[in-house]
Structure formats: C-alpha cells, structure tokens
Design a protein around this motif. Structure first.
Motif, PDB file in Angstrom:
ATOM      1  N   SER A 498       7.773  -1.328 -45.186  1.00 33.05           N
ATOM      2  CA  SER A 498       7.453  -1.425 -43.580  1.00 33.05           C
ATOM      3  C   SER A 498       5.939  -1.218 -43.331  1.00 33.05           C
ATOM      4  O   SER A 498       5.541  -2.163 -42.165  1.00 33.05           O
ATOM      5  CB  SER A 498       7.980   0.090 -43.105  1.00 33.05           C
ATOM      6  N   ARG A 499       4.816  -0.803 -43.992  1.00 30.38           N
ATOM      7  CA  ARG A 499       3.434  -1.026 -43.952  1.00 30.38           C
ATOM      8  C   ARG A 499       2.672  -2.519 -43.812  1.00 30.38           C
ATOM      9  O   ARG A 499       2.279  -2.660 -43.493  1.00 30.38           O
ATOM     10  CB  ARG A 499       2.843  -0.147 -44.791  1.00 30.38           C
ATOM     11  N   TYR A 500       3.388  -3.528 -44.736  1.00 30.85           N
ATOM     12  CA  TYR A 500       3.272  -5.010 -44.643  1.00 30.85           C
ATOM     13  C   TYR A 500       4.823  -5.123 -43.824  1.00 30.85           C
ATOM     14  O   TYR A 500       4.125  -6.805 -44.199  1.00 30.85           O
ATOM     15  CB  TYR A 500       3.253  -5.111 -46.388  1.00 30.85           C
ATOM     16  N   GLY A 501       5.290  -4.796 -43.310  1.00 33.65           N
ATOM     17  CA  GLY A 501       6.191  -5.824 -42.201  1.00 33.65           C
ATOM     18  C   GLY A 501       7.319  -5.902 -42.257  1.00 33.65           C
ATOM     19  O   GLY A 501       7.797  -6.248 -41.725  1.00 33.65           O
ATOM     20  N   GLN A 502       7.743  -5.144 -43.855  1.00 35.33           N
ATOM     21  CA  GLN A 502       9.525  -5.550 -43.983  1.00 35.33           C
ATOM     22  C   GLN A 502       9.946  -4.590 -43.189  1.00 35.33           C
ATOM     23  O   GLN A 502      10.087  -3.705 -43.343  1.00 35.33           O
ATOM     24  CB  GLN A 502       9.677  -4.874 -45.237  1.00 35.33           C
ATOM     25  N   GLY A 503      10.733  -4.695 -41.664  1.00 33.85           N
ATOM     26  CA  GLY A 503      11.180  -3.844 -40.991  1.00 33.85           C
ATOM     27  C   GLY A 503      12.876  -3.724 -41.553  1.00 33.85           C
ATOM     28  O   GLY A 503      13.519  -3.569 -40.056  1.00 33.85           O
ATOM     29  N   TRP A 504      13.651  -4.429 -43.203  1.00 37.14           N
ATOM     30  CA  TRP A 504      14.902  -4.237 -43.696  1.00 37.14           C
ATOM     31  C   TRP A 504      14.676  -3.572 -44.742  1.00 37.14           C
ATOM     32  O   TRP A 504      13.503  -3.895 -45.054  1.00 37.14           O
ATOM     33  CB  TRP A 504      15.049  -5.451 -43.472  1.00 37.14           C
ATOM     34  N   ALA A 534      20.649  -8.677 -38.656  1.00 37.57           N
ATOM     35  CA  ALA A 534      20.617  -9.779 -39.087  1.00 37.57           C
ATOM     36  C   ALA A 534      19.873 -11.511 -39.534  1.00 37.57           C
ATOM     37  O   ALA A 534      20.264 -10.597 -41.624  1.00 37.57           O
ATOM     38  CB  ALA A 534      18.778  -9.756 -37.768  1.00 37.57           C
ATOM     39  N   ALA A 535      20.592 -11.938 -39.354  1.00 38.72           N
ATOM     40  CA  ALA A 535      20.448 -13.111 -39.699  1.00 38.72           C
ATOM     41  C   ALA A 535      19.753 -15.034 -39.400  1.00 38.72           C
ATOM     42  O   ALA A 535      19.208 -14.230 -38.632  1.00 38.72           O
ATOM     43  CB  ALA A 535      22.070 -13.885 -40.252  1.00 38.72           C
ATOM     44  N   GLY A 536      18.927 -14.875 -40.551  1.00 36.92           N
ATOM     45  CA  GLY A 536      17.492 -15.906 -39.940  1.00 36.92           C
ATOM     46  C   GLY A 536      17.905 -17.316 -40.681  1.00 36.92           C
ATOM     47  O   GLY A 536      18.312 -17.436 -42.165  1.00 36.92           O
ATOM     48  N   ASN A 537      17.375 -18.136 -40.729  1.00 35.03           N
ATOM     49  CA  ASN A 537      16.411 -19.114 -41.229  1.00 35.03           C
ATOM     50  C   ASN A 537      14.605 -19.850 -41.157  1.00 35.03           C
ATOM     51  O   ASN A 537      13.932 -19.361 -40.093  1.00 35.03           O
ATOM     52  CB  ASN A 537      17.198 -20.787 -40.181  1.00 35.03           C
ATOM     53  N   TYR A 538      15.023 -20.367 -42.624  1.00 34.31           N
ATOM     54  CA  TYR A 538      13.417 -20.511 -42.934  1.00 34.31           C
ATOM     55  C   TYR A 538      13.190 -21.898 -42.360  1.00 34.31           C
ATOM     56  O   TYR A 538      13.854 -22.771 -41.776  1.00 34.31           O
ATOM     57  CB  TYR A 538      13.225 -20.748 -44.146  1.00 34.31           C
ATOM     58  N   GLY A 558      22.714  -3.542 -35.009  1.00 28.27           N
ATOM     59  CA  GLY A 558      21.215  -3.274 -34.046  1.00 28.27           C
ATOM     60  C   GLY A 558      20.080  -3.976 -33.411  1.00 28.27           C
ATOM     61  O   GLY A 558      19.855  -5.310 -33.104  1.00 28.27           O
ATOM     62  N   GLN A 559      18.951  -3.385 -33.394  1.00 26.95           N
ATOM     63  CA  GLN A 559      17.388  -4.067 -34.087  1.00 26.95           C
ATOM     64  C   GLN A 559      16.900  -4.471 -35.460  1.00 26.95           C
ATOM     65  O   GLN A 559      16.367  -2.919 -35.990  1.00 26.95           O
ATOM     66  CB  GLN A 559      17.046  -3.706 -32.785  1.00 26.95           C
ATOM     67  N   VAL A 560      16.628  -5.441 -36.085  1.00 29.00           N
ATOM     68  CA  VAL A 560      15.866  -6.127 -36.897  1.00 29.00           C
ATOM     69  C   VAL A 560      15.200  -6.915 -36.840  1.00 29.00           C
ATOM     70  O   VAL A 560      14.942  -7.759 -36.302  1.00 29.00           O
ATOM     71  CB  VAL A 560      16.924  -6.230 -38.332  1.00 29.00           C
ATOM     72  N   SER A 561      13.626  -5.924 -37.207  1.00 27.04           N
ATOM     73  CA  SER A 561      12.711  -7.121 -37.152  1.00 27.04           C
ATOM     74  C   SER A 561      11.117  -6.646 -37.388  1.00 27.04           C
ATOM     75  O   SER A 561      11.400  -6.142 -38.815  1.00 27.04           O
ATOM     76  CB  SER A 561      12.297  -6.737 -35.958  1.00 27.04           C
ATOM     77  N   VAL A 563       7.632  -5.687 -38.102  1.00 27.99           N
ATOM     78  CA  VAL A 563       6.459  -4.704 -37.740  1.00 27.99           C
ATOM     79  C   VAL A 563       6.099  -5.290 -36.760  1.00 27.99           C
ATOM     80  O   VAL A 563       4.830  -6.425 -36.631  1.00 27.99           O
ATOM     81  CB  VAL A 563       6.013  -3.597 -38.319  1.00 27.99           C
ATOM     82  N   ILE A 564       6.178  -4.681 -35.520  1.00 29.99           N
ATOM     83  CA  ILE A 564       5.168  -5.256 -34.530  1.00 29.99           C
ATOM     84  C   ILE A 564       4.473  -4.303 -33.916  1.00 29.99           C
ATOM     85  O   ILE A 564       4.031  -3.370 -33.630  1.00 29.99           O
ATOM     86  CB  ILE A 564       6.037  -5.238 -32.805  1.00 29.99           C
ATOM     87  N   ASP A 565       3.269  -5.139 -33.720  1.00 34.15           N
ATOM     88  CA  ASP A 565       1.974  -4.066 -33.488  1.00 34.15           C
ATOM     89  C   ASP A 565       1.324  -4.371 -32.156  1.00 34.15           C
ATOM     90  O   ASP A 565       1.265  -3.681 -32.031  1.00 34.15           O
ATOM     91  CB  ASP A 565       0.484  -4.855 -34.291  1.00 34.15           C
ATOM     92  N   GLU A 566       1.668  -5.190 -31.434  1.00 34.63           N
ATOM     93  CA  GLU A 566       2.061  -5.411 -30.174  1.00 34.63           C
ATOM     94  C   GLU A 566       2.553  -6.032 -29.807  1.00 34.63           C
ATOM     95  O   GLU A 566       3.418  -7.245 -29.308  1.00 34.63           O
ATOM     96  CB  GLU A 566       0.021  -5.919 -29.288  1.00 34.63           C
ATOM     97  N   GLY A 567       3.248  -5.752 -28.737  1.00 33.51           N
ATOM     98  CA  GLY A 567       4.252  -6.016 -27.463  1.00 33.51           C
ATOM     99  C   GLY A 567       5.399  -5.570 -28.391  1.00 33.51           C
ATOM    100  O   GLY A 567       5.570  -4.938 -28.933  1.00 33.51           O
ATOM    101  N   ARG A 568       6.879  -6.875 -28.054  1.00 35.07           N
ATOM    102  CA  ARG A 568       7.740  -6.598 -28.339  1.00 35.07           C
ATOM    103  C   ARG A 568       8.451  -7.779 -29.235  1.00 35.07           C
ATOM    104  O   ARG A 568       7.946  -9.127 -29.620  1.00 35.07           O
ATOM    105  CB  ARG A 568       8.306  -6.479 -27.442  1.00 35.07           C
ATOM    106  N   PRO A 569       9.267  -7.882 -29.902  1.00 38.01           N
ATOM    107  CA  PRO A 569       9.816  -8.552 -30.941  1.00 38.01           C
ATOM    108  C   PRO A 569      10.892 -10.376 -30.076  1.00 38.01           C
ATOM    109  O   PRO A 569      11.612  -9.932 -29.001  1.00 38.01           O
ATOM    110  CB  PRO A 569      10.979  -7.878 -31.812  1.00 38.01           C
ATOM    111  N   ALA A 570      11.390 -11.199 -31.051  1.00 36.12           N
ATOM    112  CA  ALA A 570      11.189 -12.501 -30.059  1.00 36.12           C
ATOM    113  C   ALA A 570      12.492 -11.857 -29.959  1.00 36.12           C
ATOM    114  O   ALA A 570      13.488 -11.825 -30.981  1.00 36.12           O
ATOM    115  CB  ALA A 570      10.533 -13.695 -30.676  1.00 36.12           C
TER     116      ALA A 570
END
Length: 838
Positions: A498-504, A534-538, A558-561, A563-570
């Motif tokens: 989670s510290r390098y951005g992996q929110g799952w 959450a599902a997604g494409n590259y 739920g909410q999968v994203s 890690v947000i430093d400022e603001g909120r997820p898209a």
C-alpha cells in the motif's frame, strides 16, 4: 641536546632553516617505519574513498552512456491486428510520418526447446522468453543494438545463428558456442533460400549462440517479459515460420532529434484508426523515453548508496588519520625546547611539523590514487554494471585530482593543532570541573567523581582529545540513529504494497486478453471478507501532448483505487488521476482540466487527484511506477486483443477487462487457493490469467537491492564511535599516568581506578546520547521525508523504537566493555615507574 640534532655552522645565515631540514632528514631516518605506516594508512583509507566516489559517479552515468551506444528506439510500435494482417501499408505510412528518422521491423517467433534433448533444461528459461527476429538485412546494428558482452552478433544471412541476452544466458547457463535445440511451431514453410535447410513442421532445429549481449529494455526489467531475457534472431529464421504463426510483429521507431514524440504517438494511433482492416483498429505504442527515465531513476539509489558508503568511509578516515597524524605530531617537550634554544620561531616549528605531515599526505595521496585506479574495475556494481558500455579500469581524473589534494590538505591540517600547542612557551592549566564538583556534592563515590572529572576535561597537558572524542561519538550516534531511521522507513516502503500505491491485495491479470471478470464477481461479490472489486484495462494515453502509461478502473464492489496523495480517485469517464512526477512534468495541478487522447481522439478530463502507482502494464510495453502513470475512471480504454469464442464468464455487462483487482479484508494468503483455481479454470478455457500478489515498481525493486546499505553504513559509523572512545581512554590513561599513580598512592585500589575509567567512558557515552539520539531521529526523519518526496510516495518516516532502545542501552554497555582494557592498564600504573620515566 638529543643526538638527532647537529649544530649549525657559525655565521650561516640559513642556520635555522638548516636545523629544520636536518631535523626532518633525521626524522625520516629514525621514524621511517612510523611514517611509512601512516602513508599506508592514508593510502588504504584514501584509496577506498576515492574508488567509491569515482564508482558512484560511474554508476550514476552508466545507463546514459549505455544509451549512447545502444541507440534505443524512442517508440516501439506493434499493430494488434495480428501477424498475417495486411500491415504493409501501415509500415509504409509509419516511415513517412514527420519526425520519424528510421524504423526497423521485428517479429516474435513461436520457438520452444525440443523435448527429450539436453536442451530440456532450458524449458524453465523459455517460459516467457521472447525470440525476436529482425526483419531487415542489417539486424541489430542500428536501432536498439545490444551491448555485446562476448562473441558477436548473428550474421544476417544465417537462420541458425542467434545472440542471447545476458538474462537468458544466466537462466540457461549458456555461453558463446553453445547450441539450443528448438522446435519451430509452424504449419507452413516458405520456399525462401537460407543457409540451412528449412525445418519441417514440428521438427527440431539447432541454433548456435554467437554472442551474449545486453538489450536496451533488459538493463533494469520494467515488465514481466523483460525478466526472462530474449533471443535475438535474424530474418532467415523468421522466414522458416509462416507469418500467420508469428506471436507478434512491430517496429522500432527512431525519431529525429528534438522531434515531438507525443505528436508522433498521436499520429501513429490515428494511422490505426484510418486502417482498421490491417492493424485491428488500435496500435500498441510504447514510449521508451518514459521507460528510460524509470531505469535511470531506478539506478539513482544505487549510486546514492555508494556515495553514502564513500562518505561513511571518509568520516572514518578523517577521524582515524587525523588522530594518528596528531599523535605523531606531538613532539616531546625536550625536542621542542631544543628547537627553541637553537633559535627557531613558533612559525618555523609549525612549518616543520606541517612539512613532515605533508610528506605523509603526498605519499598517501599518490598511493590512494593508485589504489583507486586498481579498484575502478570493480565498478559500477549491480544493474549499472550490466549497462556499463566500457567495463574495466577507468581513470576519473576529476575525482582523483581533487581527492588527492584533499588528502594532502587534511593530513597537514591534522598536524597543526598539536604543533601549535607544543610551540607555546607555557601550557595553560585546566580549570576545575563543575560537573565533578556536582557529582561529589551528590555523594557519588570517589571513583565515580574521578571518572566524571576525567570525562569533563582533557587534563592539565591538554593532550587528551576530550572535545574531539565527544564530538566524534556524538556524530557517530547521530549518524547511526539517522541511518537506522532511514533504513526502517525504507524497509516499510519495500515490504508494504500500500505504500507504493497498490490499493488491493490480489490482481487477476490476463495481460493482452480478457480476464474472467464475471466468474470473479460471482465468487467474491457477496463475500463479506472482500472489501472491494474493480476491473480495468491497460493502455497508453497522451496527456497534454505527453505519452503516459495508463489503466482504467471500474468499481464493481466497494472502492478500489491506487493510493491517493492529494485529491480523490477518478470515478467517471471524464476524470483522471496522474502520478506526482507526471503532474510536475506536465506542470498541472489537481482540479485542472487536461487534454487526454486515449487513441480515439482528444477530449478534456478533470484531474481529480495525485496518485502513487504500483507496477501496471502489458508485456514489455511501458508500465506505471510510483509517480509515473495515469488512472482513468470508468471504462475509458479499449480492451485490446482479438479473441473469438470467449466464454460469458469473461464479460461483465457486455464489456471485457484485462485485469480484476480484489481487496480482501484480512489474511489474503488464506484465499490463494481460490485464485489458483481461477487460473486453472482459465487454462481449461484456453485463456490466460495469473494472480499477482505484489506489484512493486521498478524503483522499489531496485531499492530492495540496496536496502542493506543503510544497515552496513550504520555499522561502520558505530565502529567509528567505538574507535573514538577507545582512543580517548587509551590516550587518557597514558597521559594521566602521573595522576593515576598519585591517586593510587592516596589510597585508590585497582578496582577504584578501573571504575574511574568506566565512569569516564559512561559519562562520555551518555553525553553523546543526550545530544545525538534526538538529533539522529529528527535528522533521519527529515532525510527520509525528502527522499520519499523525490520518489513520489506517501510513505511516512518510521521511528525505529527497537533500534533506538538498542542504541541507548548498547552504547553504555559497549562503553564499559571498551573501558575494560584501559581500566586494567590504569590499575597497573606505579608512581615509582612514572617518576623514573620522567
């Protein structure tokens, strides 16, 4: 008069200078062994510092110099319409685009090791290997040429000659001249003439390794395909495989200097839209400049680590050499008096001492340069050694010249304080210690009071290095705690996704194909232990004219994203999150509107947040990493790949996705069996999917390689503190022989003398801890915060409570252990022996 002096001749105007020259010559004759020992000490420590400093510079520049040799492509382009499609018109149009200087076509071949032969040991190495054939008459000599480690490139007219990358050579334990028995997976054969007979369908063929090299995209692997390495083949080998059987094809694109790569990327994507029949309607475009930046960033910590190690050794050298030269420069009072009687001035005596130290400095500097040059072949290290285009001995003239001058200056400067003190007519007496008086007033034992007094002042002769020792021990404790604070924070960053951005917790990844999204939702959608899906494409997008690796996310539960430093997820199709480094490069801010081209035309999107990105990407194409990348809301990207007869489980609401991210509430490893079952089911469906548990970006993977450096540096600095304290106690006992003997005469027992020395060591350690401990923690946190900001991660600083406790308790224990030998020496002091010596 000591026998080493000779009287100057009467009337000689240079008599005083002659005395000093004569004395210096006598020094060289009488104390040559001591001076030689100093020269060797300066040579060893100085050589290590110079070698490490030059090595850090060489490490930091290795990849840039490699790029000059390899001439990597600015873009790698691949039409996903599939081999066999009519892409000739696309490649012709690609060549004619403004800003494109040259292109080189390549193909990925379906080559497998032959079963039942000695090459069967390569089966594991072939898992994920890329057999890449150049499709022109000058293979691998212009764009993307490898750095040849050994051997040579394959000949353009030979189908049976290949070069293997260093990664594949290591996996398969291969070298130049070895053979690989393979099977060409083909259904038809061409009639092209080659230097070997075309292999029958499914029949084995022997490939000869002509060279081992480093490929431009495998120096630091930033994707899964780069991990295993590659085999570089030629057009005749590709001709043996029917084009419809190729795994993929594409072009390496070399752009004109100063060309707008983003504009060229957009133009290439438009070509796919204009020719959907030949290219499949979409084009894979990998921005190699972005990948190169990630590789450079990944190497920077390695260079910094070497630089920090060099600084630590320099600190050790400064203390050790300084103390050694200072001790050698302390003339006996009889010799100082003799020089004074012969008419030498204070300045002349100081110049004499400096000249002697200068000889040591010059000799040590020359030796250090020789050692540094000899050690230069050991650098660069790690992945930078792979990139180094000219391995072996290298002379870094700037470092060597400046370093040699610093060595001479430091050596001479170390001798001056002692020379100035000895040159005074009378030495001032030390004032009584208030700290010792306070200890006595509080009823401490006589041994404790004496130990406090020893620690509080340097003695009547001022030859005990009390202040410098306290400073050295304080700096060592400060540096140790700052280093372990940094190391603790670094370890948490590396080990915590989670510290390098992996929110799952788990990512079911199908890469270029569709993931079984409906099957995953059916299995985990109603599970209360699953927080989110959450599902997604590259994909790759162009943001304000700059290519950016990207992926989209559609929240299913739920909410999968990230890690947000400022603001909120898209969250919607008109929103986007960018990495901090990408935001800085584009000079935008959260809340701004940015122009985003997903391959279907440019449109405005709202920048809703600054994110930290894990490693996300397809194959060997560009990947996200920490501050680099984009996350789009909604199904904003096209799902690449032409897959027929896809089961219903691979769609959700009529849409396909490349990956599915699952966020688990607790114990993710307990659910791994279910994810393995999903992988098995995908194989049964003749599809492809695997589960990722951790997705560390390239920077994090490289930091993991050097995570031992802070600990090693802390150990070196701790040894400096121990050495400083030991030097203080030994010097204190030697210089206070008369005082210790008088204490023994006044009734001090051996045990009390030993206790006095232990108290002295403990007071110094406690004083250094009182200053160094809080300062070290604050310094370590400040350094980490600045470092983490440079990585574009939100990982905060950690306070190493266990290490802090260990340093606080261990410093006092070690101080007493170090004091034991000096205490025994103090206990053996006898007044009669001291008076006889004096």
């Amino acid at each position: 008069m000591p026998p080493c002096f000779g009287p100057p001749e009467t009337g000689d105007t240079g008599a005083v200078g002659g005395v000093l020259v004569y004395r210096l010559r006598a020094e060289l004759r009488e104390r040559w062994a001591t001076l030689l020992g100093l020269v060797l000490l300066v040579t060893a420590l100085g050589g290590i510092v110079l070698a490490a400093t030059a090595g850090a510079r060489r490490t930091s520049s290795a990849y840039e110099r490699f790029l000059d040799v390899a001439n990597p492509p600015e873009l790698v382009v691949s039409p996903p319409g599939g081999p066999g499609s009519d892409t000739a018109g696309f490649y012709d149009a690609l060549d004619r685009l403004d800003g494109v200087r040259a292109t080189r076509l390549f193909a990925g071949l379906p080559v497998l090791p032959e079963a039942g032969t000695p090459s069967e040991r390569l089966t594991e190495a072939f898992d994920g290997i890329g057999v890449i054939a150049a499709l022109d008459s000058t293979p691998w000599t212009e764009i993307g040429r490898p750095r040849v480690i050994s051997g040579r490139l394959p000949r353009a007219d030979r189908a049976d000659e290949v070069m293997v990358s260093h990664r594949f050579a290591a996996l398969g334990d291969l070298d130049v001249g070895d053979h690989i028995d393979v099977v060409l997976s083909t259904e038809e054969q061409t009639g092209d003439e080659t230097s070997v007979a075309p292999a029958e369908a499914g029949q084995p063929m022997r490939l000869t390794i002509t060279g081992v090299g480093v490929v431009f995209d495998e120096v630091v692997p930033f994707s899964d395909l780069n991990e295993a390495g590659s085999i570089l083949a030629t057009a005749p080998l590709a001709a043996l495989v029917d084009r419809t059987q190729w795994n993929f094809e594409g072009a390496l694109v070399d752009t004109e200097p100063g060309a707008d790569v983003a504009a060229i990327t957009s133009a290439i994507e438009r070509l796919g839209v204009q020719d959907p029949g030949g290219t499949g309607g979409a084009i894979f475009v990998s921005d190699q400049a972005s990948s190169a930046r990630q590789v450079s960033d990944a190497m920077r910590p390695l260079a910094v680590a070497i630089g920090v190690a060099a600084a630590a050794v320099a600190f050790v050298a400064l203390f050790v050499v300084g103390q050694a030269v200072a001790r050698t420069s302390r003339e006996p009072s009889s010799e100082t008096d003799a020089l004074r009687a012969l008419g030498t001035s204070t300045n002349e005596r100081v110049v004499f001492t400096a000249a002697r130290a200068g000889l040591v400095g010059v000799g040590g500097a020359i030796g250090a340069v020789v050692v540094a040059v000899a050690l230069s072949g050991r650098f660069p290290i790690g992945v930078a050694r792979v990139a180094e285009p000219v391995p072996g001995v290298r002379v870094d003239a700037r470092v060597l010249v400046i370093g040699a001058a610093v060595i001479v200056v430091v050596t001479v400067a170390s001798s001056l304080p002692a020379a100035l003190r000895r040159s005074r007519a009378e030495l001032p007496q030390a004032r009584p210690s208030r700290l010792a008086a306070a200890a006595a007033a509080r009823g401490l034992s006589p041994a404790a009071v004496q130990g406090v007094r020893f620690a509080a002042r340097g003695g009547d002769t001022r030859t005990v290095p009390m202040r410098s020792t306290l400073l050295a021990v304080t700096i060592a404790i400060t540096a140790v705690l700052a280093t372990v604070t940094f190391a603790e924070s670094l370890g948490k960053l590396i080990d915590t996704p989670s510290r390098y951005g992996q929110g799952w917790d788990r990512l079911v990844d199908a890469q270029f194909g569709p993931a079984p999204v409906s099957r995953i939702v059916e299995r985990f959608g109603m599970d209360p232990a699953v927080r989110g899906i959450a599902a997604g494409n590259y994909g790759d997008v162009v943001v304000n004219g700059a290519p950016v690796p990207a992926f989209d996310l559609v929240s299913i539960k739920g909410q999968v994203s990230v890690v947000i430093d400022e603001g909120r997820p898209a969250q919607t199709a008109d929103e986007i999150v960018l990495g901090g480094e990408t935001i800085d490069r584009l000079d935008v801010r959260v809340g701004d509107l940015v122009e985003v081209d997903t391959g279907e035309g440019s449109r405005p999107m709202r920048l809703t947040g600054s994110g930290v990105f894990p490693r996300m990407g397809q194959g060997s194409f560009s990947t996200t990493g920490l501050g680099i990348g984009a996350q789009l809301g909604g199904a904003s990207l096209v799902s690449f790949g032409d897959f027929e007869n896809v089961p219903p489980d691979y769609e959700l609401d009529g849409k396909r996705y490349n990956f599915v991210a699952v966020d688990l509430a607790a114990a993710p490893s307990a659910r791994d069996r279910e994810f393995r079952e999903l992988e098995t089911a995908a194989v049964a469906d003749e599809a492809f999917a695997f589960t990722r548990t951790e997705q560390p970006p390239t920077k994090i993977r490289d930091l993991d390689r050097v995570r031992v450096v802070p600990g090693a540096t802390a150990a070196v600095l701790a040894l400096v503190g121990v050495a400083a304290l030991a030097h203080l106690l030994i010097t204190s006992v030697r210089e206070r022989r008369r005082e210790l003997a008088l204490l023994q005469t006044l009734g001090f027992s051996r045990r009390q003398l030993q206790a006095s020395v232990r108290w002295q060591a403990s007071v110094v350690a406690l004083a250094a801890l009182a200053i160094g401990a809080p300062l070290g923690i604050l310094l370590g946190r400040a350094v980490w915060t600045r470092f983490a900001d440079g990585l574009y991660t939100t990982a905060g600083a950690e306070t190493p409570w266990i290490w802090l406790s260990a340093v606080l308790i261990g410093s006092v224990i070690v101080a007493n252990l170090v004091a034991a030998p000096a205490g025994r020496a103090a206990a053996r002091t006898r007044l009669a022996v001291v008076l006889r010596d004096e």
